[in-house]
Motif scaffolding. Sequence first.
Motif, PDB file in Angstrom:
ATOM      1  N   LEU A 126       0.542   4.076  -2.765  1.00 47.43           N
ATOM      2  CA  LEU A 126       0.264   5.487  -2.444  1.00 47.43           C
ATOM      3  C   LEU A 126       1.265   6.410  -3.124  1.00 47.43           C
ATOM      4  O   LEU A 126       0.942   7.524  -3.509  1.00 47.43           O
ATOM      5  CB  LEU A 126       0.299   5.701  -0.925  1.00 47.43           C
ATOM      6  CG  LEU A 126      -0.875   5.123  -0.125  1.00 47.43           C
ATOM      7  CD1 LEU A 126      -0.616   5.244   1.362  1.00 47.43           C
ATOM      8  CD2 LEU A 126      -2.168   5.817  -0.494  1.00 47.43           C
ATOM      9  N   THR A 152       0.830  -1.204   0.000  1.00 45.40           N
ATOM     10  CA  THR A 152       0.000   0.000   0.000  1.00 45.40           C
ATOM     11  C   THR A 152       0.865   1.255   0.000  1.00 45.40           C
ATOM     12  O   THR A 152       0.567   2.226  -0.696  1.00 45.40           O
ATOM     13  CB  THR A 152      -0.938   0.005   1.219  1.00 45.40           C
ATOM     14  OG1 THR A 152      -1.642  -1.234   1.259  1.00 45.40           O
ATOM     15  CG2 THR A 152      -1.935   1.148   1.156  1.00 45.40           C
ATOM     16  N   GLN A 153       1.955   1.228   0.762  1.00 44.57           N
ATOM     17  CA  GLN A 153       2.876   2.374   0.753  1.00 44.57           C
ATOM     18  C   GLN A 153       3.350   2.662  -0.664  1.00 44.57           C
ATOM     19  O   GLN A 153       3.350   3.802  -1.122  1.00 44.57           O
ATOM     20  CB  GLN A 153       4.091   2.086   1.639  1.00 44.57           C
ATOM     21  CG  GLN A 153       3.803   2.219   3.120  1.00 44.57           C
ATOM     22  CD  GLN A 153       5.058   2.010   3.939  1.00 44.57           C
ATOM     23  OE1 GLN A 153       5.890   1.158   3.616  1.00 44.57           O
ATOM     24  NE2 GLN A 153       5.197   2.758   5.021  1.00 44.57           N
ATOM     25  N   ILE A 161      -9.722   7.800   2.455  1.00 44.33           N
ATOM     26  CA  ILE A 161      -9.866   6.610   1.618  1.00 44.33           C
ATOM     27  C   ILE A 161     -10.906   5.678   2.244  1.00 44.33           C
ATOM     28  O   ILE A 161     -11.021   5.616   3.469  1.00 44.33           O
ATOM     29  CB  ILE A 161      -8.489   5.902   1.490  1.00 44.33           C
ATOM     30  CG1 ILE A 161      -7.527   6.781   0.691  1.00 44.33           C
ATOM     31  CG2 ILE A 161      -8.619   4.528   0.831  1.00 44.33           C
ATOM     32  CD1 ILE A 161      -6.120   6.258   0.618  1.00 44.33           C
ATOM     33  N   TYR A 163      -5.592   8.344   5.962  1.00 44.67           N
ATOM     34  CA  TYR A 163      -6.499   7.278   6.416  1.00 44.67           C
ATOM     35  C   TYR A 163      -7.963   7.655   6.195  1.00 44.67           C
ATOM     36  O   TYR A 163      -8.738   6.872   5.651  1.00 44.67           O
ATOM     37  CB  TYR A 163      -6.242   6.979   7.894  1.00 44.67           C
ATOM     38  CG  TYR A 163      -7.249   6.048   8.532  1.00 44.67           C
ATOM     39  CD1 TYR A 163      -7.291   4.703   8.189  1.00 44.67           C
ATOM     40  CD2 TYR A 163      -8.148   6.513   9.487  1.00 44.67           C
ATOM     41  CE1 TYR A 163      -8.215   3.847   8.762  1.00 44.67           C
ATOM     42  CE2 TYR A 163      -9.075   5.664  10.077  1.00 44.67           C
ATOM     43  CZ  TYR A 163      -9.107   4.330   9.708  1.00 44.67           C
ATOM     44  OH  TYR A 163     -10.026   3.498  10.275  1.00 44.67           O
ATOM     45  N   THR A 167      -1.906   3.966   5.310  1.00 43.09           N
ATOM     46  CA  THR A 167      -2.563   5.241   5.045  1.00 43.09           C
ATOM     47  C   THR A 167      -2.512   6.142   6.274  1.00 43.09           C
ATOM     48  O   THR A 167      -2.448   7.356   6.151  1.00 43.09           O
ATOM     49  CB  THR A 167      -4.023   5.042   4.612  1.00 43.09           C
ATOM     50  OG1 THR A 167      -4.699   4.282   5.619  1.00 43.09           O
ATOM     51  CG2 THR A 167      -4.121   4.319   3.286  1.00 43.09           C
ATOM     52  N   THR A 193      -4.442   0.006   6.182  1.00 50.68           N
ATOM     53  CA  THR A 193      -4.845   1.164   6.999  1.00 50.68           C
ATOM     54  C   THR A 193      -3.637   1.719   7.753  1.00 50.68           C
ATOM     55  O   THR A 193      -3.508   2.924   7.934  1.00 50.68           O
ATOM     56  CB  THR A 193      -5.939   0.799   8.021  1.00 50.68           C
ATOM     57  OG1 THR A 193      -5.495  -0.294   8.809  1.00 50.68           O
ATOM     58  CG2 THR A 193      -7.231   0.430   7.344  1.00 50.68           C
TER      59      THR A 193
END
Lengths: 351, 383
Positions: free
Chosen positions: B235, B231-232, B269, B266, B260, B257
């Motif tokens: 992003l 996810t990092q 999204i 956080y 984010t 989560t």
Amino acid sequence: MANPVTQDHRQPAATGTAPVAHRRRFEIRSLGEVGALVVLVVVFGALNPSTFLSVGNLQKVLDQAATPLIVGVGATLVILMGCIDLSVEGVMGAAGMTFILTTLHLRGGVESPTDLGFLSFVLAVLVGAALGAVNGLIHTRLKVPSFIVTLGVWFVGLGIGIILFGTSAQPNLSDAAAQWPTRNLLGLPHSFWLAVVVAVLGVVVTRYTKLGRFAYAIGNNEDIARSNGIPVRRIKLYVFVLAGAFSGLAGILAILQLGQGTPSVGASGAAGSSTLFLTIAAVVIGGTSLAGGRGGILRTVLGVFLLTILNNGLLLAGVDPGYRSGVSGLVLILAIVAAAWPLRSRLRIVK
Amino acid sequence: MHRTSRRRLARIAAAVTAATLLLAGCSKTNASSDSGSGGGSSAAPIAKDDLVLVASVINTTNPYMASMIEGAKALSAKLGVPLEVVDSQGSSQTEISKIQAILARGKKAVVMVNTVASSDAKPIVDAVKQAGGYVTIWWNKPDNLEPWDVGNNFVAFQKYSGVESGECTGKALAESLGGKGNVVGLAGVLDSTTSQTRVAGFKNALKAYPNIKLLDLQPANWDPQLGLSVTQNLLTKYPNQIDGIWAADDAMIIGATQATKKANVYDKIKYVSDGLYPDVVSLMKQPNSPVVGETFHRGFMAASIGLYTAYLAATGKIDPSTLPHEKRDSLFKLVCATPKDFEQYTKWDNDVAGWVDTLVNAKDPWSVEPTPLVGQGPEKLPS
């Protein structure tokens, strides 16, 4: 193979002059790896100029490289002696669980009764060092190959982690604690600063202390080292303890980064492969010889960055996940071949 | 010296012969007692005292697995039959060898296995059949291995529909964004059928929303750490573009989560995922939670339904060969939970023993709310 290795280290002493010694220390070969790293950065930067070279991405790469860097310092020391430490993931699990269960955490929405504060940090590193000591003692006293001992301790460590975890809900850290690693100090994430401290410590140990110099000597030729009066068993024990402590520290950092306690915290590093595989690959790619006696911490730092940037860059470039591991392997081989090309005649390695 | 060693050799030879004889004797008595207990081992019901419940899980630290163990323990207490929990430690080898070790101990095994990989189902089923036990497999098996082809000892295969899970959470995500926005997905291990079916369901649900764009779908291997780092990376790859994150299960959405939160986005999204794990429940309990859709199904329900089905077959209460195919290759009902109604499902978590009581009192593992039987496998992927 042993011969060129010994020569490599004797030469600076024999020729004597400072500039030569300095150049030998970095060695031409590491220029190859630096070159490979630069090429990777340039290529990925050209592919995604707006994202790959952004400050945010740089900070994230540094954060993701921190855990393997810390483990890599210990692994390099061990490999320099011609030994190997496979226990890192188990040690990370045991130390990480020790840390989270003794610090402030939430379990199933209930706050933990124990909070040792900074002491839990120390305790977890000590657990790592103790497992490292078990590695070292069994390896040196019972004369069991380090490969076997550390393989066993890997699972012992995992077992300790699983027992500590027990059967209740997953322990969680507070958001504040979980965000410590990525908060910045002077523009760089805390996790990276921690890794820098460990790496500097590693460099100082290998360059300027008896422990480090003896580790090289043992890796070069254990029998000669022993007959020269080097306390081989003691040095080996110390190095394993140090490596265990570093793995323990990495376990704490990995738990902090995740914000959650799990015994398998070492099993999947940020760069997509397990911590053990990533660090050993980084050590070898950096140019430290698995046979021992040759290499260094800074090479491992290079190796870790090569692997982390490769993974990050391929994802940003949008390479299909199914192909990514294949592509990453290919790029890696190319990078290493290119890096070692100027030295191919001198290495004379056919293994 | 020569003579002593020869004498020692003779002694060893004698010991070995004796042991072989003993073993042969052993297997002979076993065989005779087997044939004594009335023809085929599957026909005669087994007395309760000769039984042992075996619940095999992939690991013991994942919340879902912990819930499975909880359910198996509750059923063991309710039935008064001892329970053995097998921790596969994520390895097919460990799983198979531990199950074989329990089978070798002699008691008739009533087994529920959450297989590590689909390919484990065959050797496990064969081993249990040979030992005269009864087994229900959960979640993973090859599509062509059907219980009715193996016989009564392979009582049933049970799972929740992955397609339905993906459709349910995909729809919730699209609706929460008002049918317009960019989303990313986190899949499980790429070659897992559970992940593949959930991803297929997710993509299928998005077809109804042409203005929702799936920017990227990456595997995070069911792992919160990978969920975090992937996810990092996403992003960074899509700065300020991601409106929603879908994950094939809650372990990965927890990692997402976390990522984010670190990036301070956080609240900007929306999240959907599968499993309604305790950590996700606490996220959903917060006011205006960005977690907008979940599926509810529980490990304790799966494990107790699976074990109880095998137990009914072992004690002769049901005859698997007469059951309709949907009761032997089964899909159970999955609940789509929303922020408004999820608490009416999580209430079951506080009374596992009570739910298992209801199951056993109903004497019918296929009709207990909230998770009755809804269909027959193997699951078909939407085209």
